[in-house]
Design an enzyme around this catalytic site. Sequence first.
Site, PDB file in Angstrom:
ATOM      1  CE1 TYR A 146       4.307  -6.114   3.419  1.00 23.64           C
ATOM      2  CE2 TYR A 146       3.908  -8.556   3.555  1.00 23.64           C
ATOM      3  CZ  TYR A 146       3.679  -7.307   2.862  1.00 23.64           C
ATOM      4  OH  TYR A 146       3.156  -7.231   1.589  1.00 23.64           O
ATOM      5  CG  ASP A 154      -2.168  -1.132   1.205  1.00 27.29           C
ATOM      6  OD1 ASP A 154      -2.165  -1.496   0.039  1.00 27.29           O
ATOM      7  OD2 ASP A 154      -2.381  -1.293   2.294  1.00 27.29           O
TER       8      ASP A 154
END
Length: 302
Positions: A136, A67
């Site tokens: 992540y 994003d």
Amino acid sequence: MTQQPTDSRGRDGGLLRIRLDVAYEGTDFSGWAAQPDQRTVQGVLQEALGRVLRCEPPRLTVAGRTDAGVHARGQVCHADVSPDAWQAVPGRSERAPGEALVRRLAGVLPSDVRVTAAAQAPEGFDARFSAIWRRYVYRVADTPYGADPLMRRQVLAYHRPVELGVMNAAAARLLGEHDFAAYCRAREGATTIRELLRFEWERDPGGIACATVEADAFCHNQVRAMVGALLHVGDGRRDVDWPATVLAGQERDPRVVVAPAHGLTMEAVGYPPEPELAQRARAARNVRRSGERRVSAETENS
């Protein structure tokens, strides 16, 4: 338009598949995916590849679309290019094409994105569908003074101290294969079933609270929504069972606050041994298509 799968040599005009390892500082990008009139990692990188390879910018397929504002240290993508263009990259130098491409891209890319490695992909490789996990890390500074000014673009300054023990206890209840619809932004035709392989918090030597999150894949906003829920457990506003209760509800809970994008970095992507790449890609495509058909049927029957 759906991109047709190819092996490393390509099926379409003898194209050659190359793997690119990419790092970027996401602050000034509108995410990975190319968008009209927006500065995106995909758009910038495709344009640079076209310049260096002296061809129409090749379309990149990525392991995981990030994003706006999210960073990456270990992103992976692939492109199918002309073998002649690939062999021409070194020019008069004696460097291998991959090494030469990395050096030449460093000369044309902006400073907030870099290709750290480039090579011909092995047979059956697909950056997206061959991947077996994505990892992540979300970083949080809960000190009274906030984040180190030199790290302010990669670390969330959190206004309350957090207790990692209860956060890890809550995170453990989310592990495994579940429908993570409660932690995902809905996308038409996309499944929200994922297998969460790892979710744990620890402090780095500088005292930063780091959440390492690993799954076969993630849906939109999933990591940041889960981190947001866990932060409210860590600061005492929610009990340890609350994130699992939200998960069981299988619908977005307005009480879950999505953590800001800038604290999140894509660290690594994992792939199986080379002989298993094509099989993994076929299996992942079948799962995706089955999920899309299931979601479509549920929508029609609702």
